[in-house]
Design a protein around this motif. Structure first.
Motif, PDB file in Angstrom:
ATOM      1  N   ARG A 126       0.901  -0.882  -0.052  1.00 39.41           N
ATOM      2  CA  ARG A 126      -0.030  -0.052   0.102  1.00 39.41           C
ATOM      3  C   ARG A 126       0.745   1.164  -0.141  1.00 39.41           C
ATOM      4  O   ARG A 126       1.994   1.147   0.390  1.00 39.41           O
ATOM      5  N   VAL A 127       0.408   2.294  -0.737  1.00 35.67           N
ATOM      6  CA  VAL A 127       1.036   3.829  -0.636  1.00 35.67           C
ATOM      7  C   VAL A 127       0.266   4.441   0.208  1.00 35.67           C
ATOM      8  O   VAL A 127       0.442   5.352   0.934  1.00 35.67           O
ATOM      9  N   SER A 128      -0.983   4.806  -0.383  1.00 28.97           N
ATOM     10  CA  SER A 128      -1.740   5.670   0.169  1.00 28.97           C
ATOM     11  C   SER A 128      -3.305   5.361  -0.457  1.00 28.97           C
ATOM     12  O   SER A 128      -3.437   4.895  -1.243  1.00 28.97           O
ATOM     13  N   CYS A 129      -4.413   5.759   0.538  1.00 33.21           N
ATOM     14  CA  CYS A 129      -5.848   5.352   0.114  1.00 33.21           C
ATOM     15  C   CYS A 129      -6.492   6.704   0.564  1.00 33.21           C
ATOM     16  O   CYS A 129      -6.266   7.696   1.337  1.00 33.21           O
ATOM     17  N   ILE A 130      -7.880   6.727   0.060  1.00 31.46           N
ATOM     18  CA  ILE A 130      -8.735   7.607   0.252  1.00 31.46           C
ATOM     19  C   ILE A 130     -10.112   7.260   0.485  1.00 31.46           C
ATOM     20  O   ILE A 130     -10.445   6.509  -0.172  1.00 31.46           O
TER      21      ILE A 130
END
Length: 123
Positions: A47-51
């Motif tokens: 994972r890197v980034s989630c929104i």
């Protein structure tokens, strides 16, 4: 049918910037949490980034905090990832994904994936 297409990858020198985009079609974009993940050969996808669905909550892994910014435009069915101050260790295939659960930004909670866009950072 859920369809995700990433774009914006490329080759840059360390310290450079890129903007990744992910365009969605075939479904209601705002019913899903969205995320960016990356993978290098021989390693698991991370994972890197989630929104969140509305865009009101975001998550970043520590190595990219302060350098990457995730955003979404639900009216345009598009997810973005701004990558600044890039480092060679950011080199990877970047994937966008749609999922039902934002919390924790866990790979297993994301069901639909794009084909990826390559980011290469040279020192």
């Amino acid at each position: 049918q859920v369809h995700l297409v990433e774009s914006g990858g490329g080759s840059v020198q360390a310290g450079g910037s890129l903007r990744l985009s992910c365009t969605a079609s075939g479904w209601s974009f705002d019913v899903y949490a969205m995320g960016w993940f990356r993978q290098t050969p021989g390693k698991e996808r991370e994972r890197v980034s989630c929104i969140s669905r509305s865009g009101g909550r975001t998550y970043y892994i520590d190595p990219v905090k302060g350098r990457f910014t995730i955003s979404r435009d639900n009216a345009k069915n598009t997810l973005y990832l701004h990558l600044n101050s890039l480092k060679p260790e950011d080199t990877a295939m970047y994937y966008c994904a749609a999922g039902t659960r934002f919390l924790g930004c866990m790979t297993r909670d994301f069901d639909y994936w794009g084909q990826g866009t390559q980011v290469t950072v040279s020192s």
